[in-house]
Design a protein around this motif. Sequence first.
Motif, PDB file in Angstrom:
ATOM      1  N   GLY A 107     -47.469  62.768 -31.379  1.00  0.00           N
ATOM      2  CA  GLY A 107     -48.479  63.649 -30.789  1.00  0.00           C
ATOM      3  C   GLY A 107     -47.890  64.979 -30.356  1.00  0.00           C
ATOM      4  O   GLY A 107     -48.483  66.048 -30.588  1.00  0.00           O
ATOM      5  N   PHE A 108     -46.721  64.941 -29.730  1.00  0.00           N
ATOM      6  CA  PHE A 108     -46.081  66.186 -29.282  1.00  0.00           C
ATOM      7  C   PHE A 108     -45.710  67.070 -30.475  1.00  0.00           C
ATOM      8  O   PHE A 108     -45.790  68.304 -30.399  1.00  0.00           O
ATOM      9  CB  PHE A 108     -44.821  65.875 -28.465  1.00  0.00           C
ATOM     10  N   LEU A 109     -45.291  66.431 -31.595  1.00  0.00           N
ATOM     11  CA  LEU A 109     -44.946  67.198 -32.795  1.00  0.00           C
ATOM     12  C   LEU A 109     -46.152  67.983 -33.313  1.00  0.00           C
ATOM     13  O   LEU A 109     -46.008  69.115 -33.785  1.00  0.00           O
ATOM     14  CB  LEU A 109     -44.414  66.261 -33.887  1.00  0.00           C
ATOM     15  N   LEU A 110     -47.345  67.391 -33.197  1.00  0.00           N
ATOM     16  CA  LEU A 110     -48.565  68.105 -33.604  1.00  0.00           C
ATOM     17  C   LEU A 110     -48.790  69.327 -32.723  1.00  0.00           C
ATOM     18  O   LEU A 110     -49.125  70.409 -33.212  1.00  0.00           O
ATOM     19  CB  LEU A 110     -49.786  67.183 -33.522  1.00  0.00           C
ATOM     20  N   GLU A 111     -48.617  69.155 -31.437  1.00  0.00           N
ATOM     21  CA  GLU A 111     -48.830  70.278 -30.509  1.00  0.00           C
ATOM     22  C   GLU A 111     -47.855  71.422 -30.775  1.00  0.00           C
ATOM     23  O   GLU A 111     -48.198  72.590 -30.612  1.00  0.00           O
ATOM     24  CB  GLU A 111     -48.649  69.806 -29.064  1.00  0.00           C
ATOM     25  N   GLU A 112     -46.633  71.062 -31.211  1.00  0.00           N
ATOM     26  CA  GLU A 112     -45.569  72.073 -31.324  1.00  0.00           C
ATOM     27  C   GLU A 112     -45.545  72.777 -32.674  1.00  0.00           C
ATOM     28  O   GLU A 112     -44.833  73.775 -32.821  1.00  0.00           O
ATOM     29  CB  GLU A 112     -44.215  71.410 -31.044  1.00  0.00           C
ATOM     30  N   GLY A 113     -46.264  72.241 -33.681  1.00  0.00           N
ATOM     31  CA  GLY A 113     -46.276  72.986 -34.936  1.00  0.00           C
ATOM     32  C   GLY A 113     -46.440  72.174 -36.208  1.00  0.00           C
ATOM     33  O   GLY A 113     -46.650  72.740 -37.284  1.00  0.00           O
ATOM     34  N   ALA A 114     -46.328  70.852 -36.130  1.00  0.00           N
ATOM     35  CA  ALA A 114     -46.470  70.027 -37.339  1.00  0.00           C
ATOM     36  C   ALA A 114     -47.933  69.647 -37.561  1.00  0.00           C
ATOM     37  O   ALA A 114     -48.759  69.771 -36.660  1.00  0.00           O
ATOM     38  CB  ALA A 114     -45.620  68.768 -37.208  1.00  0.00           C
ATOM     39  N   LEU A 115     -48.239  69.193 -38.765  1.00  0.00           N
ATOM     40  CA  LEU A 115     -49.553  68.641 -39.085  1.00  0.00           C
ATOM     41  C   LEU A 115     -49.359  67.181 -39.517  1.00  0.00           C
ATOM     42  O   LEU A 115     -48.250  66.794 -39.912  1.00  0.00           O
ATOM     43  CB  LEU A 115     -50.225  69.445 -40.203  1.00  0.00           C
ATOM     44  N   PRO A 116     -50.411  66.366 -39.452  1.00  0.00           N
ATOM     45  CA  PRO A 116     -50.250  64.933 -39.733  1.00  0.00           C
ATOM     46  C   PRO A 116     -49.555  64.625 -41.057  1.00  0.00           C
ATOM     47  O   PRO A 116     -48.668  63.770 -41.111  1.00  0.00           O
ATOM     48  CB  PRO A 116     -51.688  64.403 -39.730  1.00  0.00           C
ATOM     49  N   GLU A 117     -49.930  65.346 -42.121  1.00  0.00           N
ATOM     50  CA  GLU A 117     -49.352  65.008 -43.427  1.00  0.00           C
ATOM     51  C   GLU A 117     -47.850  65.294 -43.482  1.00  0.00           C
ATOM     52  O   GLU A 117     -47.092  64.581 -44.137  1.00  0.00           O
ATOM     53  CB  GLU A 117     -50.077  65.707 -44.585  1.00  0.00           C
ATOM     54  N   GLN A 118     -47.389  66.347 -42.754  1.00  0.00           N
ATOM     55  CA  GLN A 118     -45.948  66.633 -42.748  1.00  0.00           C
ATOM     56  C   GLN A 118     -45.187  65.538 -41.994  1.00  0.00           C
ATOM     57  O   GLN A 118     -44.147  65.058 -42.445  1.00  0.00           O
ATOM     58  CB  GLN A 118     -45.654  67.989 -42.102  1.00  0.00           C
TER      59      GLN A 118
END
Length: 694
Positions: free
Chosen positions: A490-501
């Motif tokens: 979840g934190f990775l999404l907030e910081e710049g990633a998207l689910p598929e990555q």
Amino acid sequence: MTAEYQVHGAVAVITLNNPPVNGMGLETRTAAVKGIQRALADDAVKAIVITGAGKAFSGGADIKEFNTPKALTEPSLHTLIATAESATKPVVAAIHSVCMGGGLELSLGCHYRVAMPGAQIALPEVKLGLLPGAGGTQRLPRVLGLEPALNMIVSGTPVPSEQLPALFDEIYAADVDLLQSAVAFAEKIADVRPLPKVRERKVDYPNHEAFLQFSRNTVKAMAGPFPAPLECVETVAASVTMKFEDGLKFERERFLHLIQTTESKALRHAFFAERMASKVPDVPADTPVRTIQRAAIVGAGTMGGGIAMNFLNAGIPVTLLETRQEALDKGIATIRKNYENTVKKGKLTAEKLEQRMGLLNSTLAYEDIAGADIVVEAVFEDMGVKEAVFRKLDEVMKPGAILATNTSTLDVDQIAAFTGRPQDVIGTHFFSPANVMKLLEIVRGSQTGKDVLATALALSRKLKKTGVVSGVCDGFIGNRMIEQYSRQAGFLLEEGALPEQVDKAAEKFGFAMGPFRMGDLAGNDIGWAIRKRRYVEKPEISYSRTADLLCEMGRYGQKTGAGWYDYKPGDRTAYPNAQVNAMIVQHSADLGIGRRKISDKEIVERLVYALVNEGALILEEGVALRASDIDMVYLTGYGFPLYRGGPMFYADTVGLPNVLAAIHQYARGHHGEAWQPAPLLVKLAEANLGFNSK
């Protein structure tokens, strides 16, 4: 004695006796070599029979000796085989029950082989990331032929002795006494000379180059990250292209190379971890177990139905209890449909389907399950609901019945307190789909009886599950750790990633599924319900609210056709959704977080090291008995890549100082509060030890 010596008339009989499978450890090898030498020195002995005591001829090498001084101590398995092969009197291998690995290699070094039908014959080394290292790749093709030998070695799959007539000089009827028959055979061929040797045969296979190249291409495509299958092809190829001694030398070189690979070490770690998981220090192996002849399941939903199938598959009658007839009918229909799908795939006969369904009963009344030996509760994950069920079970179940809960996170001690018999209460956390997944987390409450725990472990084996014991804590081993993994996702999404990555990075690392595809499969609403409880119970813990926003959009996953990804009817492919990705980007902006490019390396480290750090806390608290138990939970229940050995083993291969350094680095970034290094991790890293250090 690990090998017994007796003389029957003119025949010396050497019986390998190293329970449970007569493994070829140093003591057994030494005793067997001495037995052959003793027989050769006795003029009254004309022939030698080698057989195995108990339930095996021999299961092969003792893999506990690998990478230890014993493995290098003479006599080696090579020396034992050479002693049999070069004997001046005929040596007969009398095979029954199990003849695998080094046991089969020893038999191939003997001059003759006789067998009972149904004996399981295999060279299974590939399953440990290895290849047969004592001549198996050179001798088996000389006996069976190139193609069948290669198939056996690359697959490692056991084949019944009667299906391998070329391997044996005689295969006896099932009611024959093997030893008597083998001694009679040895007397019959005692004077035959020259003594036949497998090494002197040739592998005759027209156009072998084309077959071997085809095999290389096929095996390479199927082997994935495991190097052993392709090495098996190359060493078997040497049986055709090289002289026997050169092939033997090449086989040894490739074996010694493979034994040092991380993949082989991981597979061997998993092999031992599975066996260790059933050992509980204060519950001796001879602890009496309770009889389980009838089971009951409370709840006919997805989990309840799947759990019921495990008992039915094991031949244990089941009564399924529900509160509404519609739910009961739906549950039974789903069980039948699952079996019908298995029949369509050819993995079950229609007769077996009806047999299993015939063991299934259903009811709406608690009184009808009172006589069951075990009842597994599989109702909604809510303590109030569990309380109502367990108070009723306490009221109706017969004395001595085991009361099991399938809770995935709730306090088993609190559930046990709803009854007047907490010693009979245990957690049996099945994983979804329960009829497929191998893991069974067995949760030991503070008052769970030792006999109840021993029974649950024995039952796990009967149900063909890997039972791993956990203490009581929120989420036990698996879900407590996955919560930290999911937090980082979840934190990775907030910081710049998207689910598929994130998913692609995790899957490239080797996970069966990335965290967002996994969430869609399990149901995002389940995680949402758990987080809502966390927000109240543990407000100090930070979570990304991205997943909450997704659920507020009604995107619960595959069951609604929409989650982190879109899904089409009958198609489990995850299609990225622009609206979801836009929501994620907007959420970062709302939080005032500047999105950045995140590398796949960071994604993998944050996901995996979150598991490792929480695993270290679990070990320290005694929730898990050993690091290898945590690895088994993740290998069998969460799709952690087998060739990496589980999160704790993987951390050891990376080096705990390196893991700790990465954790310190991430603690300086966004959501650094989620990275508090576990004291055990710090202690081991500073001592340059691993979780699995002896």
